[in-house]
Design a protein around this motif. Structure first.
Motif, PDB file in Angstrom:
ATOM      1  N   SER A  32     -23.595   0.201  -4.420  1.00  0.00           N
ATOM      2  CA  SER A  32     -23.229  -0.359  -3.124  1.00  0.00           C
ATOM      3  C   SER A  32     -22.516  -1.681  -3.360  1.00  0.00           C
ATOM      4  O   SER A  32     -23.095  -2.628  -3.900  1.00  0.00           O
ATOM      5  N   ARG A  33     -21.258  -1.772  -2.964  1.00  0.00           N
ATOM      6  CA  ARG A  33     -20.480  -2.980  -3.203  1.00  0.00           C
ATOM      7  C   ARG A  33     -21.134  -4.199  -2.544  1.00  0.00           C
ATOM      8  O   ARG A  33     -21.133  -5.290  -3.100  1.00  0.00           O
ATOM      9  N   LEU A  34     -21.692  -3.997  -1.369  1.00  0.00           N
ATOM     10  CA  LEU A  34     -22.321  -5.101  -0.650  1.00  0.00           C
ATOM     11  C   LEU A  34     -23.468  -5.706  -1.448  1.00  0.00           C
ATOM     12  O   LEU A  34     -23.707  -6.909  -1.406  1.00  0.00           O
TER      13      LEU A  34
END
Length: 227
Positions: free
Chosen positions: A57-59
């Motif tokens: 997950s980039r976040l």
């Protein structure tokens, strides 16, 4: 006085050894306590971060990568001083023992995360696909197929990094943690003799040479198993 007795009087003065041995032993106990806590917290946090990062997950991954890069780039002494002298200005007061443990654990976690992440990435994609084809979900595949292999691969580098970081317990002397170096330098300042410093050096050898030897054994053993 010839060189032999002078050397003994400077580095191995019997009365000073007897006087300060209890202090050095207390310092060894504190050093062992900090080192164990650092290893447990640092490796556990590093593994947790690597597992979270595997969710891709980039976040979530961006903050992890930033933390890892910053913690690996800054010298641990700088972090110790920032935390010890900086946090009180915003109302957070931590004991010197807690500061040393927190900083070294975070530094170890940063290195451990990269090592564990590299181990996870090293597992061939085909093994992921084969496990998923049997009906295993992502987390089950990660837990039962990928992670055991990745952990085996990471034993040598994680051991070496752990040894390197736990030796930084000596940084506690700058903020008053009564570990080996602090006890030795305090005794040296009172005695005006280098004997306590030599006692401190011997204490570090007694503590860390077996750990270094264990690291070498694990590196050789697991390298053989990979072959």
């Amino acid at each position: 006085m010839d060189h032999g007795p002078l050397f003994i009087d400077t580095f191995f003065k019997p009365e000073l050894i007897a006087r300060y041995l209890p202090d050095i032993l207390k310092g060894m106990a504190v050093t062992i306590e900090i080192a164990v806590l650092v290893v447990v917290a640092g490796i556990a946090l590093g593994l947790a971060l690597a597992l979270i990062r595997s969710l891709r997950s980039r976040l979530i991954n961006v903050p992890i990568v930033i933390f890892v890069d910053v913690a690996r780039a800054l010298p641990p002494l700088v972090l110790v001083l920032i935390v010890y002298f900086g946090l009180p200005n915003i109302g957070i007061n931590l004991p010197s023992f807690a500061v040393l443990w927190l900083v070294l654990a975070l530094v170890l976690a940063a290195f451990a995360e990269e090592i564990f992440w590299a181990g996870i990435l090293s597992i061939p994609k085909g093994q992921w696909e084969a496990a998923r084809s049997t009906g295993l979900g992502f987390l089950a595949t990660l837990t039962y197929v990928v992670l055991p292999q990745a952990l085996r691969l990471t034993v040598p580098p994680i051991t070496n990094r752990t040894v390197a970081i736990t030796k930084n317990t000596a940084l506690g002397t700058v903020i008053g943690v009564p570990e080996i170096l602090n006890q030795a330098t305090t005794a040296q300042s009172f005695s005006g003799n280098a004997t306590p410093l030599m006692m401190g050096a011997i204490a570090y050898i007694v503590l860390f040479v077996p750990v270094v030897a264990l690291g070498r054994y694990l590196e050789t053993r697991f390298a053989w198993r990979r072959g």
